[in-house]
Design a protein around this motif. Structure first.
Motif, PDB file in Angstrom:
ATOM      1  N   VAL A 191       0.830  -1.444  -0.007  1.00 26.91           N
ATOM      2  CA  VAL A 191       0.062  -0.056   0.053  1.00 26.91           C
ATOM      3  C   VAL A 191       0.838   1.323  -0.048  1.00 26.91           C
ATOM      4  CG1 VAL A 191      -1.701   1.404   1.397  1.00 26.91           C
ATOM      5  CG2 VAL A 191      -1.999  -1.042   0.910  1.00 26.91           C
ATOM      6  N   ARG A 192       1.979   1.342   0.699  1.00 22.42           N
ATOM      7  CA  ARG A 192       2.827   2.505   0.915  1.00 22.42           C
ATOM      8  C   ARG A 192       3.461   2.613  -0.530  1.00 22.42           C
ATOM      9  NH1 ARG A 192       3.699   5.123   5.598  1.00 22.42           N
ATOM     10  NH2 ARG A 192       3.009   3.980   7.382  1.00 22.42           N
ATOM     11  N   PHE A 214      -4.138  -1.898   5.045  1.00 20.00           N
ATOM     12  CA  PHE A 214      -3.313  -0.694   5.692  1.00 20.00           C
ATOM     13  C   PHE A 214      -4.069   0.467   4.979  1.00 20.00           C
ATOM     14  CE2 PHE A 214       0.122   2.164   5.715  1.00 20.00           C
ATOM     15  CZ  PHE A 214       0.210   2.132   7.131  1.00 20.00           C
ATOM     16  N   SER A 215      -3.801   1.487   5.853  1.00 19.14           N
ATOM     17  CA  SER A 215      -4.121   2.990   5.140  1.00 19.14           C
ATOM     18  C   SER A 215      -3.301   3.835   5.853  1.00 19.14           C
ATOM     19  CB  SER A 215      -5.570   3.267   5.633  1.00 19.14           C
ATOM     20  OG  SER A 215      -5.880   4.692   5.241  1.00 19.14           O
ATOM     21  N   ARG A 228      -6.220   6.109   7.625  1.00 21.17           N
ATOM     22  CA  ARG A 228      -7.181   5.771   8.636  1.00 21.17           C
ATOM     23  C   ARG A 228      -6.483   5.077   9.428  1.00 21.17           C
ATOM     24  NH1 ARG A 228     -11.599   2.164   6.614  1.00 21.17           N
ATOM     25  NH2 ARG A 228     -12.042   1.989   8.835  1.00 21.17           N
ATOM     26  N   LYS A 229      -6.258   5.373  10.983  1.00 17.72           N
ATOM     27  CA  LYS A 229      -5.138   4.671  11.782  1.00 17.72           C
ATOM     28  C   LYS A 229      -5.990   3.263  12.444  1.00 17.72           C
ATOM     29  CE  LYS A 229      -3.695   6.915  15.538  1.00 17.72           C
ATOM     30  NZ  LYS A 229      -3.539   8.046  16.807  1.00 17.72           N
ATOM     31  N   THR A 230      -7.261   3.159  12.141  1.00 23.66           N
ATOM     32  CA  THR A 230      -7.840   2.170  12.504  1.00 23.66           C
ATOM     33  C   THR A 230      -7.939   0.925  11.407  1.00 23.66           C
ATOM     34  OG1 THR A 230     -10.061   3.010  11.852  1.00 23.66           O
ATOM     35  CG2 THR A 230      -9.256   3.169  14.243  1.00 23.66           C
ATOM     36  N   GLN A 231      -7.506   1.258  10.206  1.00 28.33           N
ATOM     37  CA  GLN A 231      -7.470   0.114   9.224  1.00 28.33           C
ATOM     38  C   GLN A 231      -6.191  -0.652   9.237  1.00 28.33           C
ATOM     39  OE1 GLN A 231      -8.881   1.513   5.396  1.00 28.33           O
ATOM     40  NE2 GLN A 231      -8.141  -0.544   4.350  1.00 28.33           N
ATOM     41  N   HIS A 232      -6.464  -2.117   9.336  1.00 22.72           N
ATOM     42  CA  HIS A 232      -5.524  -2.981   9.315  1.00 22.72           C
ATOM     43  C   HIS A 232      -6.087  -4.327   8.803  1.00 22.72           C
ATOM     44  CE1 HIS A 232      -7.126  -4.598  12.719  1.00 22.72           C
ATOM     45  NE2 HIS A 232      -7.378  -3.646  13.228  1.00 22.72           N
ATOM     46  N   PRO A 233      -5.449  -5.128   8.378  1.00 21.50           N
ATOM     47  CA  PRO A 233      -5.939  -6.408   7.713  1.00 21.50           C
ATOM     48  C   PRO A 233      -7.137  -7.046   8.472  1.00 21.50           C
ATOM     49  CG  PRO A 233      -3.569  -6.563   7.700  1.00 21.50           C
ATOM     50  CD  PRO A 233      -3.885  -5.416   8.535  1.00 21.50           C
ATOM     51  N   GLY A 234      -7.228  -7.160   9.857  1.00 24.91           N
ATOM     52  CA  GLY A 234      -8.294  -7.745  10.551  1.00 24.91           C
ATOM     53  C   GLY A 234      -9.309  -7.069  10.445  1.00 24.91           C
ATOM     54  N   SER A 235      -9.336  -5.437  10.713  1.00 26.42           N
ATOM     55  CA  SER A 235     -10.329  -4.706  10.389  1.00 26.42           C
ATOM     56  C   SER A 235     -11.059  -4.650   9.081  1.00 26.42           C
ATOM     57  CB  SER A 235     -10.308  -3.364  10.763  1.00 26.42           C
ATOM     58  OG  SER A 235      -9.306  -2.569   9.746  1.00 26.42           O
ATOM     59  N   ALA A 236     -10.125  -4.899   8.040  1.00 26.93           N
ATOM     60  CA  ALA A 236     -10.589  -4.745   6.674  1.00 26.93           C
ATOM     61  C   ALA A 236     -11.444  -6.245   6.303  1.00 26.93           C
ATOM     62  CB  ALA A 236      -9.413  -4.985   5.664  1.00 26.93           C
ATOM     63  N   GLU A 257      -0.982 -12.684   8.673  1.00 26.78           N
ATOM     64  CA  GLU A 257      -0.650 -13.428   9.693  1.00 26.78           C
ATOM     65  C   GLU A 257      -0.947 -13.026  11.288  1.00 26.78           C
ATOM     66  OE1 GLU A 257       3.663 -10.893   9.244  1.00 26.78           O
ATOM     67  OE2 GLU A 257       3.229 -12.849   8.117  1.00 26.78           O
ATOM     68  N   LYS A 258      -1.116 -11.722  11.144  1.00 26.70           N
ATOM     69  CA  LYS A 258      -1.755 -10.923  12.649  1.00 26.70           C
ATOM     70  C   LYS A 258      -3.126 -11.085  12.522  1.00 26.70           C
ATOM     71  CE  LYS A 258       2.706  -8.545  12.900  1.00 26.70           C
ATOM     72  NZ  LYS A 258       3.230  -7.480  11.710  1.00 26.70           N
ATOM     73  N   ALA A 259      -3.604 -11.103  11.354  1.00 24.63           N
ATOM     74  CA  ALA A 259      -5.097 -10.728  11.351  1.00 24.63           C
ATOM     75  C   ALA A 259      -5.887 -11.799  11.714  1.00 24.63           C
ATOM     76  CB  ALA A 259      -5.667 -10.474   9.883  1.00 24.63           C
ATOM     77  N   ALA A 260      -5.460 -13.003  11.909  1.00 30.11           N
ATOM     78  CA  ALA A 260      -6.464 -14.059  12.292  1.00 30.11           C
ATOM     79  C   ALA A 260      -6.609 -13.951  13.936  1.00 30.11           C
ATOM     80  CB  ALA A 260      -5.360 -15.497  12.038  1.00 30.11           C
ATOM     81  N   GLU A 261      -5.902 -13.693  14.560  1.00 26.11           N
ATOM     82  CA  GLU A 261      -6.191 -13.579  16.106  1.00 26.11           C
ATOM     83  C   GLU A 261      -7.317 -12.541  16.080  1.00 26.11           C
ATOM     84  OE1 GLU A 261      -4.138 -12.716  20.467  1.00 26.11           O
ATOM     85  OE2 GLU A 261      -2.949 -13.512  18.750  1.00 26.11           O
TER      86      GLU A 261
END
Length: 151
Positions: free
Chosen positions: A50-51, A93-94, A97-105, A134-138
């Motif tokens: 994304v970056r 990732f954004s 938007r600080k709250t956007q990460h793979p899990g939230s997506a 890898e970190k989104a599953a949890e």
């Protein structure tokens, strides 16, 4: 024969092009076939990509081509099952938007699709730039309102 205790119409499977996400697709297809559901494969782009896209260092068309190749493989795998497959791409990732990460997506897409079941790869922390789930599953396991199978 008794009816399954769960009604499933849409199975969401987030993918990132890794071997682990390809395996998760197989599980999602098997679950969908059992319940007569469809599968939605969501390709999640990680922070580095994304970056890179936003800074112009990575050609967005190359990324789209890579994701389409993987999603084509998903559709090819689905040919062995009696399951309809749809797909999409999402930024995991954004920079705005600080709250956007793979899990939230993943959870946002599950809500948008009204998904009844999520199959998510639980990947080893290998540090490969393309492996973003890898970190989104949890996170998904903790906050999803629908059943989740982590593989």
């Amino acid at each position: 024969m008794t009816e399954p205790p769960l009604e499933v119409e849409c199975v969401l499977v987030p993918v990132d092009g890794s071997d682990e996400s390809a395996e998760a697709v197989e599980y999602a297809l098997a679950v969908a076939e059992k319940y007569g559901a469809s599968v939605h494969a969501m390709y999640v782009l990680g922070e580095e990509l994304v970056r890179g896209i936003e800074s112009g260092a990575v050609d967005e068309e190359d990324v789209v081509s890579e994701t389409e190749t993987f999603l084509g493989e998903v559709r090819d795998t689905a040919a062995d099952y009696d399951v309809t497959v749809s797909s999409s791409n999402a930024y995991g990732f954004s920079t705005t938007r600080k709250t956007q990460h793979p899990g939230s997506a993943v959870l946002d897409t599950a809500e948008d699709l009204d998904a009844d079941f999520i199959v998510i790869p639980r990947e080893p922390l290998s540090g490969e730039p393309g492996e973003v789930l890898e970190k989104a599953a949890e996170y998904v396991l903790l906050y999803a309102s629908q059943p989740v199978l982590s593989v």
